[in-house]
Write a protein that holds these residues in place. Structure first.
Motif, short mmCIF file in Angstrom:
data_model
loop_
_atom_site.label_atom_id
_atom_site.label_comp_id
_atom_site.label_asym_id
_atom_site.label_seq_id
_atom_site.Cartn_x
_atom_site.Cartn_y
_atom_site.Cartn_z
N TYR A 1 0.83 -1.21 0.00
CA TYR A 1 0.00 0.00 0.00
C TYR A 1 0.87 1.26 0.00
CZ TYR A 1 -3.20 3.68 1.16
OH TYR A 1 -3.88 4.87 1.11
N VAL A 2 1.84 1.32 0.88
CA VAL A 2 2.80 2.43 0.85
C VAL A 2 4.05 1.91 0.15
CG1 VAL A 2 4.15 4.08 2.18
CG2 VAL A 2 1.87 3.43 2.98
N GLU A 3 4.18 2.24 -1.12
CA GLU A 3 5.30 1.73 -1.90
C GLU A 3 6.26 2.82 -2.35
OE1 GLU A 3 4.19 -0.23 -5.50
OE2 GLU A 3 3.10 1.50 -6.31
N ARG A 4 5.82 4.07 -2.28
CA ARG A 4 6.64 5.17 -2.76
C ARG A 4 7.06 6.10 -1.60
NH1 ARG A 4 6.69 6.90 -8.10
NH2 ARG A 4 6.60 9.06 -7.35
N THR A 5 8.23 6.66 -1.74
CA THR A 5 8.74 7.56 -0.71
C THR A 5 7.90 8.83 -0.59
OG1 THR A 5 10.34 8.32 -2.37
CG2 THR A 5 11.13 6.76 -0.71
N ASP A 6 7.35 9.32 -1.69
CA ASP A 6 6.54 10.54 -1.61
C ASP A 6 5.24 10.29 -0.84
OD1 ASP A 6 5.42 9.03 -3.66
OD2 ASP A 6 5.53 10.62 -5.16
N TRP B 1 12.84 2.07 -4.34
CA TRP B 1 12.74 3.34 -5.06
C TRP B 1 12.94 3.11 -6.56
CZ3 TRP B 1 16.31 6.17 -7.96
CH2 TRP B 1 15.86 7.44 -8.35
N LEU B 2 13.92 2.29 -6.94
CA LEU B 2 14.13 1.98 -8.35
C LEU B 2 12.90 1.30 -8.95
CD1 LEU B 2 17.83 0.71 -8.26
CD2 LEU B 2 17.01 2.77 -9.43
N ALA B 3 12.28 0.43 -8.17
CA ALA B 3 11.13 -0.33 -8.66
C ALA B 3 9.89 0.53 -8.85
CB ALA B 3 10.82 -1.48 -7.71
N THR B 4 9.85 1.71 -8.22
CA THR B 4 8.64 2.54 -8.27
C THR B 4 8.87 3.91 -8.90
OG1 THR B 4 9.08 3.35 -6.01
CG2 THR B 4 7.65 1.43 -6.22
N SER B 5 10.06 4.17 -9.40
CA SER B 5 10.36 5.50 -9.95
C SER B 5 10.38 5.47 -11.47
CB SER B 5 11.71 6.00 -9.43
OG SER B 5 12.75 5.10 -9.77
N ARG C 1 14.08 9.60 -11.66
CA ARG C 1 15.47 9.21 -11.36
C ARG C 1 16.43 10.37 -11.62
NH1 ARG C 1 16.09 2.89 -13.31
NH2 ARG C 1 14.19 2.15 -12.29
N MET C 2 16.10 11.21 -12.55
CA MET C 2 16.94 12.37 -12.84
C MET C 2 16.90 13.39 -11.69
SD MET C 2 18.33 11.80 -15.79
CE MET C 2 18.90 13.42 -16.30
N GLN C 3 15.87 13.29 -10.86
CA GLN C 3 15.68 14.23 -9.76
C GLN C 3 15.98 13.60 -8.40
OE1 GLN C 3 14.99 17.43 -10.46
NE2 GLN C 3 15.06 16.83 -12.62
N LEU C 4 16.75 12.53 -8.38
CA LEU C 4 16.99 11.80 -7.14
C LEU C 4 17.61 12.69 -6.06
CD1 LEU C 4 17.10 9.33 -5.35
CD2 LEU C 4 19.20 8.62 -6.51
N LYS C 5 18.61 13.47 -6.40
CA LYS C 5 19.27 14.27 -5.38
C LYS C 5 18.32 15.27 -4.73
CE LYS C 5 24.12 13.90 -6.76
NZ LYS C 5 25.34 14.64 -7.15
N VAL D 1 20.72 0.08 0.95
CA VAL D 1 21.29 0.14 -0.39
C VAL D 1 21.65 -1.28 -0.85
CG1 VAL D 1 22.20 2.47 -0.08
CG2 VAL D 1 23.63 0.50 0.53
N CYS D 2 22.11 -1.36 -2.08
CA CYS D 2 22.54 -2.63 -2.67
C CYS D 2 23.21 -2.29 -3.99
CB CYS D 2 21.35 -3.57 -2.90
SG CYS D 2 19.99 -2.82 -3.83
N GLY D 3 23.77 -3.28 -4.65
CA GLY D 3 24.14 -3.10 -6.03
C GLY D 3 22.87 -3.13 -6.87
N ALA D 4 22.87 -2.47 -8.02
CA ALA D 4 21.66 -2.43 -8.86
C ALA D 4 22.04 -1.96 -10.26
CB ALA D 4 20.62 -1.50 -8.27
N ASN D 5 21.18 -2.26 -11.22
CA ASN D 5 21.33 -1.74 -12.57
C ASN D 5 20.41 -0.54 -12.75
OD1 ASN D 5 23.27 -3.55 -13.60
ND2 ASN D 5 21.69 -5.12 -13.89
N ASP D 6 20.97 0.54 -13.27
CA ASP D 6 20.20 1.77 -13.45
C ASP D 6 19.49 1.74 -14.80
OD1 ASP D 6 19.14 4.24 -13.11
OD2 ASP D 6 21.01 5.34 -13.38
N ILE D 7 18.49 0.87 -14.90
CA ILE D 7 17.70 0.73 -16.11
C ILE D 7 16.24 0.58 -15.73
CG2 ILE D 7 19.59 -0.39 -17.41
CD1 ILE D 7 18.25 -3.07 -16.87
N MET D 8 15.37 0.75 -16.70
CA MET D 8 13.96 0.43 -16.49
C MET D 8 13.84 -1.05 -16.80
SD MET D 8 13.17 3.42 -15.58
CE MET D 8 11.43 3.15 -15.24
N THR D 9 13.81 -1.86 -15.79
CA THR D 9 13.97 -3.29 -15.97
C THR D 9 12.85 -3.93 -16.79
OG1 THR D 9 14.39 -5.39 -14.83
CG2 THR D 9 12.75 -3.92 -13.83
#
Length: 296
Positions: free
Chosen positions: A162-167, A190-194, A199-203, A218-226
């Motif tokens: 239900y709460v899946e996004r940081t916003d 965050w990667l799964a829901t952005s 992603r360009m506005q992460l900072k 955190v973890c290792g991850a690929n910066d792609i739309m999977t």
């Protein structure tokens, strides 16, 4: 006197130039899934002992069914339960009846209470007013229990819950308006829901979250739309792997935003030798930590 003046000037110049190393004091912990399910390290006692000896600062307590066994192991090895992962569902009784007592048993510890929130999708759409009102009420109760134990609460956004996004979590926190209630930033979720644009506005988003951030994972991850059938095949990799700049994320949080909270590593669904994963992960973290302390 002249020597003292010269020494003082040299010290001031060093401070002004930022040449002193900034020590990284964040606790580094692991989620239980780094070792859970291993055939050799198959008890809480063995798992906590291994993780502590490897050099981690803490480990997750994963839900109420694990609480008693994990608490006994943490007490025995004098180790930190970094956060207590608590299931909250938008139907009565909302949480396991053991949650309040479990929180009291962590009184005076560094354990953060981290509720993940699920709901019947047919009844509650994301961010619906009725559901959000209920979440605010239940989290406020959780905040009271935590406050009595001197603990913090961090809503845990989780993909497909239900709460899946940081916003969404941030909006709820502002309604709750309690000093001991914040959120966690989980890189994989965050990667799964952005979107690509987000992603360009992460900072800027992290800067917005910073006053409310209690911990991050955190973890290792690929910066792609999977396009993977199992999205975690791209969004949860061993620390140090993948095209996403996890080190850059940590550098921004620790050096630029001066985040002081605990940092955890997510290892869900990583298919490898688990004891070796423990050792490899702490090695990568130590490398990250050295770079953070040495780079200007």
């Amino acid at each position: 006197m002249r020597l003292i003046t010269i020494a003082f000037c040299a010290l001031w110049t060093s401070i002004a130039n930022g040449s002193f190393a900034q020590k990284v004091k964040n606790d580094f912990f692991t989620l239980h899934n780094i070792i859970r399910g291993d055939s050799t390290y198959n008890t809480f006692d063995k798992q906590v002992e291994l993780v502590k000896k490897a050099g981690f600062d803490g480990i997750e307590i994963n839900q109420t069914q694990s609480f008693e066994g994990m608490k006994a192991a943490l007490d025995k090895h004098r180790f930190t339960g970094s956060y207590f992962y608590v299931r909250m569902e938008l139907k009565e009784p909302y949480m396991d009846k053991r949650v309040e007592e479990s929180i009291q048993q962590r009184k005076g510890s560094k354990t953060i209470i981290a509720p993940f929130i699920i709901a019947d999708a047919a009844r509650f759409k994301p961010s619906s007013h009725g559901a959000d009102t209920l979440v605010v009420r239940v989290i406020t109760q959780l905040s009271d229990w935590a406050q009595a134990a001197g603990l913090q609460v961090a809503i845990y956004p989780h993909y497909s819950f239900y709460v899946e996004r940081t916003d969404h979590a941030l909006a709820l926190i502002k309604q709750i308006n309690r000093k001991n209630v914040g959120l966690t930033f989980n890189l994989c979720h965050w990667l799964a829901t952005s979107s690509a644009a987000e992603r360009m506005q992460l900072k800027s988003h992290l800067k917005e979250l910073r006053p409310y951030l209690k911990m991050m994972t955190v973890c290792g991850a690929n910066d792609i739309m999977t396009q993977q059938k199992t999205i975690w095949d791209d969004y949860i990799l061993p620390l140090g792997k993948g095209s996403f700049d996890t080190y850059g994320l940590l550098k921004y949080m620790v050096r630029d935003l001066r985040f002081k909270g605990p940092i955890g590593v997510q290892c869900y669904n990583i298919k490898s030798d688990k004891p070796q994963l423990v050792q490899n992960t702490i090695t990568v973290w130590k490398g990250y930590k050295s770079r953070l302390e040495e780079e200007k």
